[in-house]
Write a protein that holds these residues in place. Sequence first.
Motif, PDB file in Angstrom:
ATOM      1  N   SER A 169    -135.424  51.373 -71.750  1.00  0.00           N
ATOM      2  CA  SER A 169    -135.902  50.308 -71.320  1.00  0.00           C
ATOM      3  C   SER A 169    -137.326  49.989 -70.914  1.00  0.00           C
ATOM      4  O   SER A 169    -137.912  50.980 -70.781  1.00  0.00           O
ATOM      5  CB  SER A 169    -135.246  49.602 -69.840  1.00  0.00           C
ATOM      6  N   PRO A 170    -138.244  48.956 -70.730  1.00  0.00           N
ATOM      7  CA  PRO A 170    -139.438  48.807 -70.499  1.00  0.00           C
ATOM      8  C   PRO A 170    -139.909  49.756 -69.159  1.00  0.00           C
ATOM      9  O   PRO A 170    -140.800  50.226 -69.056  1.00  0.00           O
ATOM     10  CB  PRO A 170    -139.676  47.425 -70.646  1.00  0.00           C
ATOM     11  N   VAL A 171    -139.043  49.435 -68.306  1.00  0.00           N
ATOM     12  CA  VAL A 171    -139.459  50.068 -66.986  1.00  0.00           C
ATOM     13  C   VAL A 171    -139.556  51.633 -67.098  1.00  0.00           C
ATOM     14  O   VAL A 171    -140.045  52.416 -66.216  1.00  0.00           O
ATOM     15  CB  VAL A 171    -138.368  49.490 -65.588  1.00  0.00           C
ATOM     16  N   SER A 172    -138.522  52.103 -67.688  1.00  0.00           N
ATOM     17  CA  SER A 172    -138.446  53.756 -68.168  1.00  0.00           C
ATOM     18  C   SER A 172    -139.856  54.349 -68.588  1.00  0.00           C
ATOM     19  O   SER A 172    -140.298  55.357 -68.531  1.00  0.00           O
ATOM     20  CB  SER A 172    -137.296  53.985 -69.066  1.00  0.00           C
ATOM     21  N   ARG A 173    -140.379  53.285 -69.412  1.00  0.00           N
ATOM     22  CA  ARG A 173    -141.740  53.711 -70.108  1.00  0.00           C
ATOM     23  C   ARG A 173    -142.948  53.779 -69.086  1.00  0.00           C
ATOM     24  O   ARG A 173    -143.952  54.475 -69.356  1.00  0.00           O
ATOM     25  CB  ARG A 173    -142.037  52.676 -71.196  1.00  0.00           C
ATOM     26  N   GLU A 174    -142.779  53.294 -68.092  1.00  0.00           N
ATOM     27  CA  GLU A 174    -143.643  53.227 -66.626  1.00  0.00           C
ATOM     28  C   GLU A 174    -143.524  54.264 -65.554  1.00  0.00           C
ATOM     29  O   GLU A 174    -144.089  54.449 -64.868  1.00  0.00           O
ATOM     30  CB  GLU A 174    -143.892  51.748 -66.326  1.00  0.00           C
ATOM     31  N   ALA A 175    -142.313  54.865 -66.090  1.00  0.00           N
ATOM     32  CA  ALA A 175    -141.896  56.087 -64.840  1.00  0.00           C
ATOM     33  C   ALA A 175    -141.977  57.425 -65.538  1.00  0.00           C
ATOM     34  O   ALA A 175    -141.957  57.895 -66.624  1.00  0.00           O
ATOM     35  CB  ALA A 175    -140.379  55.778 -64.745  1.00  0.00           C
ATOM     36  N   ASP A 176    -142.550  58.229 -64.579  1.00  0.00           N
ATOM     37  CA  ASP A 176    -142.579  59.771 -64.841  1.00  0.00           C
ATOM     38  C   ASP A 176    -141.277  60.395 -64.905  1.00  0.00           C
ATOM     39  O   ASP A 176    -141.041  61.152 -65.509  1.00  0.00           O
ATOM     40  CB  ASP A 176    -143.692  60.306 -63.733  1.00  0.00           C
ATOM     41  N   TYR A 177    -140.167  59.649 -64.152  1.00  0.00           N
ATOM     42  CA  TYR A 177    -139.047  60.258 -64.021  1.00  0.00           C
ATOM     43  C   TYR A 177    -138.068  59.147 -64.244  1.00  0.00           C
ATOM     44  O   TYR A 177    -137.464  58.560 -63.259  1.00  0.00           O
ATOM     45  CB  TYR A 177    -138.926  61.084 -62.810  1.00  0.00           C
ATOM     46  N   PRO A 178    -137.743  58.683 -65.521  1.00  0.00           N
ATOM     47  CA  PRO A 178    -136.820  57.604 -65.604  1.00  0.00           C
ATOM     48  C   PRO A 178    -135.421  57.994 -65.412  1.00  0.00           C
ATOM     49  O   PRO A 178    -134.938  59.221 -65.784  1.00  0.00           O
ATOM     50  CB  PRO A 178    -137.240  56.884 -67.090  1.00  0.00           C
ATOM     51  N   ILE A 179    -134.555  57.215 -65.024  1.00  0.00           N
ATOM     52  CA  ILE A 179    -133.043  57.365 -64.817  1.00  0.00           C
ATOM     53  C   ILE A 179    -132.301  56.181 -65.618  1.00  0.00           C
ATOM     54  O   ILE A 179    -132.772  54.983 -64.774  1.00  0.00           O
ATOM     55  CB  ILE A 179    -132.466  57.335 -63.459  1.00  0.00           C
ATOM     56  N   GLU A 180    -131.625  56.269 -66.471  1.00  0.00           N
ATOM     57  CA  GLU A 180    -130.779  55.134 -67.035  1.00  0.00           C
ATOM     58  C   GLU A 180    -129.562  55.488 -66.719  1.00  0.00           C
ATOM     59  O   GLU A 180    -129.033  56.587 -67.558  1.00  0.00           O
ATOM     60  CB  GLU A 180    -131.386  54.924 -68.466  1.00  0.00           C
ATOM     61  N   VAL A 181    -128.655  54.733 -66.291  1.00  0.00           N
ATOM     62  CA  VAL A 181    -127.216  54.737 -66.146  1.00  0.00           C
ATOM     63  C   VAL A 181    -126.665  53.582 -66.931  1.00  0.00           C
ATOM     64  O   VAL A 181    -126.592  52.566 -66.208  1.00  0.00           O
ATOM     65  CB  VAL A 181    -126.775  54.718 -64.525  1.00  0.00           C
ATOM     66  N   VAL A 182    -126.032  53.988 -68.131  1.00  0.00           N
ATOM     67  CA  VAL A 182    -125.805  52.773 -68.788  1.00  0.00           C
ATOM     68  C   VAL A 182    -124.241  52.531 -68.652  1.00  0.00           C
ATOM     69  O   VAL A 182    -123.306  53.109 -69.238  1.00  0.00           O
ATOM     70  CB  VAL A 182    -125.949  52.871 -70.535  1.00  0.00           C
ATOM     71  N   VAL A 183    -123.885  51.300 -68.009  1.00  0.00           N
ATOM     72  CA  VAL A 183    -122.414  51.334 -67.669  1.00  0.00           C
ATOM     73  C   VAL A 183    -121.846  50.140 -68.613  1.00  0.00           C
ATOM     74  O   VAL A 183    -120.465  49.793 -68.172  1.00  0.00           O
ATOM     75  CB  VAL A 183    -122.396  50.584 -65.890  1.00  0.00           C
TER      76      VAL A 183
END
Length: 274
Positions: A169-183
């Motif tokens: 996701s776009p928000v993950s690209r702006e995070a040093d530590y992205p978390i993606e929980v794909v439900v």
Amino acid sequence: MSEFRKVTEETSHYRHLEKMSVTDVLQNMNKEDKTVPDAVAEAIPQIEKLVSAFADKMLAGGRMFYIGAGTSGRLGIVDASECPPSFGVPYGLVIGLIAGGEKAITQAVEFAEDSTENGWADLQKHFINDKDVVLGLAASGTTPYVIAALKECRKRGILTGSLCCNPNSPVSREADYPIEVVVGPEFVTGSTRMKSGTAQKLVLNMISTSIMIQLGRVEDNKMVNMQLSNVKLVDRGVKMVMEKLALTDYEKAKDLLLKHGSVKKAVQAMNGSL
């Protein structure tokens, strides 16, 4: 990075919900909800990296900010507000911010999440600095309020994380530590207060609790620093004091607890006098 796919907006696996019996609606919702913990489990390596990095900053005196919009923002505010009573940390150590301000906690504020300026402005009101950490919350991973805030943080050397429910996701690209929980798709198409909201709540529980353990706010499996803000918590605290000091006198333990203000301080005071 792989192509962005907005899974949270994909069509529900279920059709004609209005024609289902109440039993079928409830059973099918429950069937979908059961998939959420498995999705969270897959994200544990990401969560671990964020917790370790955030805890280090907080041990050095930093604060943790949650910033989000809609359901995500409300979940952040709930988690932040529960840290002081549960773990005895000062108000202001964990801060929840929501697009649209306090009104948005109970009412939808139109287009608040679309601002690319207000997120950073809201953080500035708290004099945020590079000692602090910021976790952006956005089920879709596309919320401008959150993305722009994280972008400004990174420009200023402020450590960032993100939590969303879409991959790459776009928000993950702006995070040093992205978390993606794909439900996956929601039971009601696009209603991210459902599985996505549940996933975010579970992960926020994990983040704040594990950080508080790292900060020494839990001993054994007990909240020894909790605030004594109601009868239930006082009773719980008394029983902890009795257990830790091998006391059988409830009233004596209660007097000690109320005198010192927390289980930890009461136990330390008694052990120091032995």
